[in-house]
Design a protein around this motif. Structure first.
Motif, PDB file in Angstrom:
ATOM      1  N   ASP A 142       0.815  -1.214   0.000  1.00 15.71           N
ATOM      2  CA  ASP A 142       0.000   0.000   0.000  1.00 15.71           C
ATOM      3  C   ASP A 142       0.849   1.265   0.000  1.00 15.71           C
ATOM      4  O   ASP A 142       0.429   2.310  -0.512  1.00 15.71           O
TER       5      ASP A 142
ATOM      6  N   THR B  56       1.527   1.961  -3.732  1.00 14.12           N
ATOM      7  CA  THR B  56       0.335   2.426  -4.441  1.00 14.12           C
ATOM      8  C   THR B  56      -0.071   3.831  -4.012  1.00 14.12           C
ATOM      9  O   THR B  56      -0.630   4.596  -4.808  1.00 14.12           O
ATOM     10  N   SER B  57       0.234   4.198  -2.783  1.00 15.41           N
ATOM     11  CA  SER B  57      -0.121   5.535  -2.295  1.00 15.41           C
ATOM     12  C   SER B  57       0.587   6.647  -3.054  1.00 15.41           C
ATOM     13  O   SER B  57       0.146   7.795  -3.043  1.00 15.41           O
TER      14      SER B  57
ATOM     15  N   ARG C 215       1.043   6.585  -6.328  1.00 14.75           N
ATOM     16  CA  ARG C 215       0.711   6.333  -7.736  1.00 14.75           C
ATOM     17  C   ARG C 215       0.827   7.583  -8.602  1.00 14.75           C
ATOM     18  O   ARG C 215       1.379   7.543  -9.699  1.00 14.75           O
ATOM     19  N   ASN C 216       0.320   8.686  -8.155  1.00 18.66           N
ATOM     20  CA  ASN C 216       0.329   9.912  -8.973  1.00 18.66           C
ATOM     21  C   ASN C 216       1.313  10.963  -8.474  1.00 18.66           C
ATOM     22  O   ASN C 216       1.323  12.096  -8.974  1.00 18.66           O
TER      23      ASN C 216
ATOM     24  N   GLY D 195       2.293  -5.321 -11.039  1.00 21.31           N
ATOM     25  CA  GLY D 195       1.161  -4.403 -10.969  1.00 21.31           C
ATOM     26  C   GLY D 195       1.519  -3.108 -10.257  1.00 21.31           C
ATOM     27  O   GLY D 195       1.171  -2.015 -10.712  1.00 21.31           O
ATOM     28  N   GLU D 196       2.212  -3.229  -9.131  1.00 21.17           N
ATOM     29  CA  GLU D 196       2.619  -2.041  -8.384  1.00 21.17           C
ATOM     30  C   GLU D 196       3.655  -1.239  -9.160  1.00 21.17           C
ATOM     31  O   GLU D 196       3.646  -0.006  -9.121  1.00 21.17           O
TER      32      GLU D 196
ATOM     33  N   ARG E 259       1.883   0.978 -11.462  1.00 26.43           N
ATOM     34  CA  ARG E 259       1.205   2.118 -10.831  1.00 26.43           C
ATOM     35  C   ARG E 259       2.168   3.286 -10.618  1.00 26.43           C
ATOM     36  O   ARG E 259       1.772   4.454 -10.741  1.00 26.43           O
ATOM     37  N   LEU E 260       3.406   2.978 -10.303  1.00 25.04           N
ATOM     38  CA  LEU E 260       4.392   4.042 -10.112  1.00 25.04           C
ATOM     39  C   LEU E 260       5.020   4.496 -11.424  1.00 25.04           C
ATOM     40  O   LEU E 260       5.292   5.681 -11.621  1.00 25.04           O
TER      41      LEU E 260
ATOM     42  N   PRO F 219       4.080   3.802 -15.070  1.00 26.37           N
ATOM     43  CA  PRO F 219       3.296   3.221 -16.175  1.00 26.37           C
ATOM     44  C   PRO F 219       3.986   3.351 -17.527  1.00 26.37           C
ATOM     45  O   PRO F 219       3.886   2.454 -18.363  1.00 26.37           O
TER      46      PRO F 219
END
Length: 513
Positions: free
Chosen positions: A353, A356-357, A359-360, A384-385, A388-389, A391
């Motif tokens: 988490d 993912t936190s 991500r943006n 996957g993670e 997210r960081l 792409p």
């Protein structure tokens, strides 16, 4: 970075291997054909030792140096009394080493388009090796189909496998054994290429270690020799805080198990003190399950700063079961904002988490980690993670997994542990390692939480971030491999003990200095 003598852990790209060949030829005493002769002899020795009962050996030769190796193999086998058939695709360039090898091979050549192989025969794949950059097609692709079901020995790398990335270029031979020279290539270790190589044997053909050092490789196979000299062992006069203090952030009352797994792994991996930092509403849940691991409330950034000031943890784990959002970002940035010399914080392991936190807002994370005095940052994403960081990096089809991990490490100012069966560990300074001792039993919930705890424990005991991450990945995989079927994440912390004992014993035998 120096390696122990004989370690041979450098991994060379096809371009770096070509440079090593050039330097070796320039230095002598062997010329290009001399190296080719040694390579062919090494492959022939493997065939004779492993397949003495083969009724016939079919040697498939391409037009380049890989094919030249094949002509040497065919000649040596025929001289040993083996029944050999040579199948050729293309002509070696006039005056090349491969042309010399062909001229010295007196066996009849048949066109690859006519290739057939009887049951019980052996195929030596010397078509293209590691230098292939286009899809295998035509007669070569047909040869792959014919060889299916037969034993194959590949020269350098199975044709159709990219030496750079391990990707399959159209189709590829599946070898029982692959004989490569001087050093391995990324394609030997990265999936799916690794599955096509069978047993990889490294042959010494006369390219000296000094030549490899001139190439200045930055990629390594992740084995203990890479980091063992830095592996922590406690001194006689040590106490628990000298062995490092790890703090693991816990999630809420229904998501505390992941943090406890990580904390237990940190304790098993040598951290002298471990604290779970829990929100107030999860304190009772955590207290009911903790004995030797300490517990402290941490609901706010001020609480985190107080913990750093009072207890001076050496390393933190943030992410397992924590929850996604502002709180995770704020806590991570609070840890990274601490100067190493002020708070004694050596590093932060960001997982699950916690990843993912951001991500943006990965640039915020990168900026915080990029300060010269910032604690080290290790990020441990699965695919996957990772996406997210990063792409754009994940989506770049031209990049191998190795290249993606390197690009992410440079962007994030962090050591990236790009997880998978072929985990890649990359540092911002471009060093990278590929792990190869993974086991399918590790594909179980909570396994990554344990890996984060091991990483933090090694950081807390003074290992540098890249070495900590490499060691943690290998130890984690080795424990899972040895445990085997039935493994759950709860088994892993105890399974670490035997692996760690062997490493400590080996470390005590490593000369200091």
């Amino acid at each position: 970075m120096g390696l122990p003598a004989g370690a041979n852990l450098e991994i060379l790209s096809p371009a770096e291997m070509a440079e090593a060949d050039r330097l070796a030829i320039a230095a002598g005493p062997l010329d290009g054909y001399g190296l080719m002769q040694r390579a062919g002899e090494a492959v022939a020795a493997v065939v004779l030792a492993r397949y003495p009962a083969a009724s016939r050996v079919h040697v498939l030769c391409g037009p380049g140096n890989n094919g030249g190796d094949g002509y040497v193999v065919a000649r040596v086998l025929a001289e040993a009394g083996v029944s050999v058939a040579v199948w050729a695709e293309g002509e070696p360039r006039a005056g090349s080493d491969a042309a010399i090898a062909l001229a010295r091979c007196r066996l009849e050549r048949r066109p690859l388009e006519a290739f057939i192989a009887e049951p019980g025969s052996l195929v030596v794949d010397a078509l293209y090796g590691a230098g292939l950059s286009r899809a295998l097609s035509g007669d070569a692709a047909r040869a792959v189909e014919i060889a299916a079901g037969l034993s194959v020995v590949a020269v350098d790398l199975p044709s159709g496998v990219s030496g750079e990335s391990g990707e399959i270029l159209g189709t590829a031979f599946c070898a029982a054994a692959t004989v490569t020279f001087a050093r391995k290539k990324p394609g030997h270790l990265l999936l799916p290429g690794r599955e096509h190589c069978g047993e990889v044997m490294l042959a010494d053909i006369g390219i000296r270690n000094e030549v490899i050092e001139q190439v200045a490789a930055r990629t390594f196979e992740n084995e203990p020799e890479l980091w063992l000299s830095n592996f922590p062992t406690p001194a006689v006069d040590t106490h628990k805080y000298k062995r490092g203090h790890v703090s693991v952030f816990s999630g809420g009352p229904s998501a505390t198990g992941a943090a406890r797994l990580s904390a237990l792994a940190a304790a098993r991996s040598g951290a002298g003190a471990v604290t779970v930092l829990s929100p107030a509403n999860a304190m009772q849940v955590n207290a009911a399950h903790l004995t030797s691991i300490m517990l402290r409330k941490a609901d706010t950034v001020e609480d985190v700063q107080e913990v750093i000031g009072d207890r001076r943890p050496s390393a933190f784990v943030l992410g397992p079961g924590f929850g996604i959002g502002d709180k995770a970002r704020d806590f991570a940035l609070a840890v990274l904002a601490r100067k190493r010399q002020d708070g004694g914080v050596e590093g932060l392991v960001l997982d699950a988490d916690g990843i993912t936190s951001f991500r943006n807002t990965v640039s915020t994370l990168s900026e915080a980690a990029g300060r010269p005095d910032a604690p080290a940052l290790i990020i441990t994403p699965h695919e996957g993670e990772f996406g997210r960081l990063f792409p754009d990096i994940l989506g770049d089809k031209k990049l191998s997994k190795l290249a993606k991990a390197r690009a992410a490490a440079a962007r994030a100012n962090a050591v990236i542990v790009y997880k998978g069966a072929d985990t890649v560990i990359a540092a911002p300074d471009s060093r990278a390692a590929i792990n190869a001792n993974g086991a399918p039993w590790l594909a179980t919930a909570g396994s990554g939480d344990v890996l984060s705890g091991i990483s933090a424990a090694l950081l807390a005991q003074g290992m540098q971030a890249f070495e900590s991450a490499c060691a943690a990945v290998w130890i984690h995989a080795e424990a899972g491999r040895r445990f085997g079927p039935g493994l759950t994440a709860e088994d892993l912390p105890l399974a670490l003990v035997a692996v760690l004992r062997e490493l400590v014993e080996a470390r005590q035998k490593v000369p200091i200095g």
